[in-house]
Scaffold this active site. Structure first.
Site, PDB file in Angstrom:
ATOM      1  CE1 TYR A  58      -3.201  -2.890   0.239  1.00  0.00           C
ATOM      2  CE2 TYR A  58      -3.543  -2.316   2.391  1.00  0.00           C
ATOM      3  CZ  TYR A  58      -3.896  -3.115   1.305  1.00  0.00           C
ATOM      4  OH  TYR A  58      -4.937  -4.188   1.224  1.00  0.00           O
ATOM      5  CE  LYS A  60       0.926 -17.677  -2.416  1.00  0.00           C
ATOM      6  NZ  LYS A  60       0.109 -18.792  -2.344  1.00  0.00           N
ATOM      7  CG  ASP A  93      -2.393 -20.042  -0.300  1.00  0.00           C
ATOM      8  OD1 ASP A  93      -1.608 -19.911   0.560  1.00  0.00           O
ATOM      9  OD2 ASP A  93      -2.149 -20.647  -1.273  1.00  0.00           O
ATOM     10  CG  ASP A 133      -7.223  -4.268   3.917  1.00  0.00           C
ATOM     11  OD1 ASP A 133      -8.074  -4.024   4.740  1.00  0.00           O
ATOM     12  OD2 ASP A 133      -6.991  -3.335   3.062  1.00  0.00           O
ATOM     13  CG  ASP A 172     -12.370  -6.237   6.323  1.00  0.00           C
ATOM     14  OD1 ASP A 172     -12.042  -5.722   7.418  1.00  0.00           O
ATOM     15  OD2 ASP A 172     -12.770  -5.732   5.483  1.00  0.00           O
TER      16      ASP A 172
END
Ligand code: NAD
Length: 357
Positions: free
Chosen positions: A142, A191, A223, A247, A251
């Protein structure tokens, strides 16, 4: 002990829910012999209306001079047509960066009394779950290098994920410290089978793990983590991960609790000063009707006591009071569901929790 708390009530339901949290904090201070002083500052849409900008300098100065910051929420339809840089939500990034906050703590807890609210089946949820997600807040993709360039198929856009050892170490330390305050289990999510930045992340976490032998440390690919969160959420205690993975996963974790009005969060930096806020927005659809759920903000206040002021017994007392009130069947409209319970407004729910302290 004495603490000065900056209040950023903001817009929509912000003022009602922050007033609720203040009431509970005041009662806690009385009970434990502390003194909390509260000073309100403008942020978001109300700041635009009064000063022309969403984050006035006086708000930044006030927060920097405080021991910690409690935020309600910002935004609403009144300001939706403004250009991006002038919008109320812009103030959130501004205040986090002004306070140097790079760690985001997001608990996702399913209360046994609210089990019916979770979209997961009973046999998956078991006796509930209580997860703390520690998300890196100011680095990664980001904030990385981005732009447009000529690629193999013509013009392409790119974003870059970059993490330094320093950034990984400081978020890692925050996560290990959080794990030490809970059940001492930490899962780092990356990852590393694909991304170089994740390999450095994992290597750095492993060297930190050596310094926290009391913490049971594991790694997981993102994943798999996304699957495990809905397959068996009870396996997690503290999770630490990068900005983008955090992020998305935070959620997902909040959704499986089924009740957005219950979830608190903390943003922390180098100092003990943090910013504490519910994860939900300003809920303009229910503002001013005394039906908002104040619990997420009340629990944000409890997090402030635990993480900024080191007052764990006091934080436990607030969390236990919330448990007690829910177990007794009291509900705000958003968590009423189809179960039987006693419906309460925002102020009545606040009073019940203050009484239960
Ligand atoms: P929202 O979280 O405000 O509301 C989503 C839904 O949940 C609404 O139906 C709302 O009534 C309900 N809800 C939220 N909090 C509740 C509570 N405490 N009690 C009962 N019900 C509750 O999200 P949205 O509708 O997408 O956004 C509304 C405004 O809030 C927008 O302007 C948005 O930009 C802003 N927003 C601000 C923040 C923040 O300040 N941190 C975060 C998200 C959204």
């Amino acid at each position: 002990m004495e603490f000065n708390i900056a209040l950023l009530k903001g817009d929509g339901i912000g003022p009602e829910i922050v007033d609720g949290a203040v009431k509970v904090l005041e009662k806690t201070a009385d009970k434990f012999g502390h003194k909390f002083s509260f000073t309100p500052y403008l942020i978001g849409g109300c700041a635009i209306n009064k000063t022309g900008v969403p984050l006035p300098q006086s708000t930044i100065d006030g927060c920097l001079a405080s021991d910690s910051v409690l935020l309600g929420a910002v935004g609403g339809p009144e300001w939706d047509e403004l250009p991006g840089y002038k919008r109320p939500e812009k103030a959130l990034l501004g205040i986090r960066s002004a306070l140097g906050l790079y760690t985001n703590l997001r608990p996702a807890k399913l209360y046994p009394a609210l089990r019916a609210a979770s979209p997961l089946k009973d046999e998956i949820v078991g006796s509930g779950f209580d997860i703390m997600i520690v998300r890196e807040l100011t680095g990664g993709i980001y904030f990385g290098d981005r732009g447009y360039r000529e690629g193999r198929y013509g013009q392409e856009a790119y974003d870059t994920e970059a993490y330094s050892v320093t950034e990984i170490e400081r978020i890692g330390k925050a996560a290990f410290e959080a794990a030490m305050k809970r059940s001492r289990r930490l899962c780092s999510i990356d990852k590393a089978n694909v991304l170089e930045s994740s390999r450095l992340w994992r290597k750095t976490m492993h060297s930190l793990a050596g310094k926290y032998p009391a913490v049971e440390y594991t790694d997981m690919f993102v994943d798999n983590a996304a699957m495990q969160l809905i397959r068996d959420p009870g396996q997690f205690d503290v999770i630490v991960t990068s900005n983008m993975f955090g992020d998305i996963l935070s959620d997902e974790a909040s959704q499986i609790t089924g009740s957005i009005g219950m979830l608190a969060s903390a943003s922390l930096g180098e100092t003990t000063r943090g910013m504490y806020e519910p994860i939900h927005g300003s809920a303009p659809d229910i503002a001013g009707k005394n039906i908002a759920n104040p619990i997420a903000t009340i629990l944000s206040g409890a997090m402030m006591l635990r993480y900024s002021f080191g007052l764990s017994a006091e934080a436990d007392a607030i969390e236990n009071a919330v448990d007690k009130v829910l177990a007794a069947g009291y509900r705000t409209a958003d968590i009423m569901g189809s179960s039987e319970g006693t419906p309460l407004g925002c102020t009545e729910m606040t009073e019940k929790i203050a009484e239960a302290l």
